[in-house]
Design an enzyme around this catalytic site. Sequence first.
Site, PDB file in Angstrom:
ATOM      1  N   HIS A 201       0.845  -1.203   0.000  1.00 34.00           N
ATOM      2  CA  HIS A 201       0.000   0.000   0.000  1.00 34.00           C
ATOM      3  C   HIS A 201       0.884   1.259   0.000  1.00 34.00           C
ATOM      4  CE1 HIS A 201      -3.126   2.773   1.171  1.00 34.00           C
ATOM      5  NE2 HIS A 201      -3.992   1.842   1.499  1.00 34.00           N
TER       6      HIS A 201
ATOM      7  N   GLU B  75      -0.842   1.160  -5.381  1.00 33.15           N
ATOM      8  CA  GLU B  75      -0.673  -0.083  -4.644  1.00 33.15           C
ATOM      9  C   GLU B  75      -0.612  -1.284  -5.592  1.00 33.15           C
ATOM     10  OE1 GLU B  75      -3.874  -0.166  -1.689  1.00 33.15           O
ATOM     11  OE2 GLU B  75      -4.023   2.006  -1.893  1.00 33.15           O
TER      12      GLU B  75
HETATM   13  O1  LIG Z   1      -7.234   3.918   6.392  1.00 29.03           O
HETATM   14  P1  LIG Z   1      -6.721   2.597   5.893  1.00 29.03           P
HETATM   15  O2  LIG Z   1      -7.353   1.435   6.612  1.00 29.03           O
HETATM   16  O3  LIG Z   1      -5.236   2.519   5.960  1.00 29.03           O
HETATM   17  O4  LIG Z   1      -7.137   2.476   4.376  1.00 29.03           O
HETATM   18  C1  LIG Z   1      -6.722   3.449   3.455  1.00 29.03           C
HETATM   19  C2  LIG Z   1      -7.251   3.138   2.055  1.00 29.03           C
HETATM   20  O5  LIG Z   1      -6.694   1.936   1.603  1.00 29.03           O
HETATM   21  C3  LIG Z   1      -7.004   1.533   0.257  1.00 29.03           C
HETATM   22  O6  LIG Z   1      -6.355   2.320  -0.659  1.00 29.03           O
HETATM   23  C4  LIG Z   1      -8.486   1.494   0.029  1.00 29.03           C
HETATM   24  O7  LIG Z   1      -8.785   1.341  -1.350  1.00 29.03           O
HETATM   25  C5  LIG Z   1      -9.172   2.727   0.549  1.00 29.03           C
HETATM   26  O8  LIG Z   1     -10.578   2.546   0.493  1.00 29.03           O
HETATM   27  C6  LIG Z   1      -8.745   3.020   1.972  1.00 29.03           C
HETATM   28  O9  LIG Z   1      -9.388   4.181   2.450  1.00 29.03           O
END
Ligand SMILES: O=P(O)(O)OC[C@H]1O[C@H](O)[C@H](O)[C@@H](O)[C@@H]1O
Length: 286
Positions: free
Chosen positions: A149, A251
């Site tokens: 990520h 990602e």
């Molecule tokens: O806040 P987190 O749990 O780290 O997630 C952060 C982000 O991750 C990914 O990119 C998902 O596609 C998003 O929908 C999400 O908001």
Amino acid sequence: MNAPALPAPLILNGPGDARVEASAFGAHLLSWHCRGQERLYLSPNAGFGAGKAIRGGVPVIFPQFGERGDGPRHGFARTLTWEAESADPADPQAARLSFRLADREETRRHWPHRFEAGLDIEPGADRLRIALSVRNRDRSAFEFSAALHTYLAVSDIATTLVHGLEDRPYLDSAQAGAACPPSDAPVRFDGEVDRIYADTRRPLRITDGEQMLRCEAEGFADTVVWNPGEALAAGMADLAPGGHRRFVCVEAAQVLRPVRLEPGEAWTGAQILILEGSAAQYRIGG
Ligand SMILES: O=P(O)(O)OC[C@H]1O[C@H](O)[C@H](O)[C@@H](O)[C@@H]1O
């Protein structure tokens, strides 16, 4: 009560001025310095408490993506302490930071499988390779999703473009997963962008002013592109005001078709980030 202190980050120098810093908590890459600049975004408000994922760097998502499963959001790997493996400090060409995570009571509670995961971080003179591997140590098959990520640092999200997905349809997570046709243009960011692109086995390019970064993947079939935009970011306690303008998440992911491993089998997925020259040649259509 204060959260228990996290292990001190590990620092590794690669060739040239390359330098990475990673925490065993989540096998989380916190910093990648290369060619005179920090290349990853780490929120100054990131929580470094046990049980809380770190906002920025490269969170390791495993064994589920987001809420697509019954376990913790984005999986447990990013909030558990991995075992750091020692690297050879004498050879900067072979510089590598490695972490291992095996199933334990906490993981089996959420995901009842025996596994061994590894994360290898390899800084090169103009690039970085991050590889996640998973081996099935169980007596039956299992399936999982995974992602790296990566929070890429950008000078201004408003002028950042992601090239290479123009002809790909996507699922729009910002619109309850709606299936969208190809946009026929580089991805630009003027609000929340949260997309899953399937089968993106090709290099992507991220341009940010004069900077250009090539982003390749091995093993991971999908790409997730995310920036929360101003309104959502304002509600995120671990982002500083305006923090969303300083990163784009590109990602390397395996979300839409989980990986299936039979007993004894292993899978590896990697993201390779390569610094390239001028962004000017990618202006067309941008
Ligand atoms: O806040 P987190 O749990 O780290 O997630 C952060 C982000 O991750 C990914 O990119 C998902 O596609 C998003 O929908 C999400 O908001």
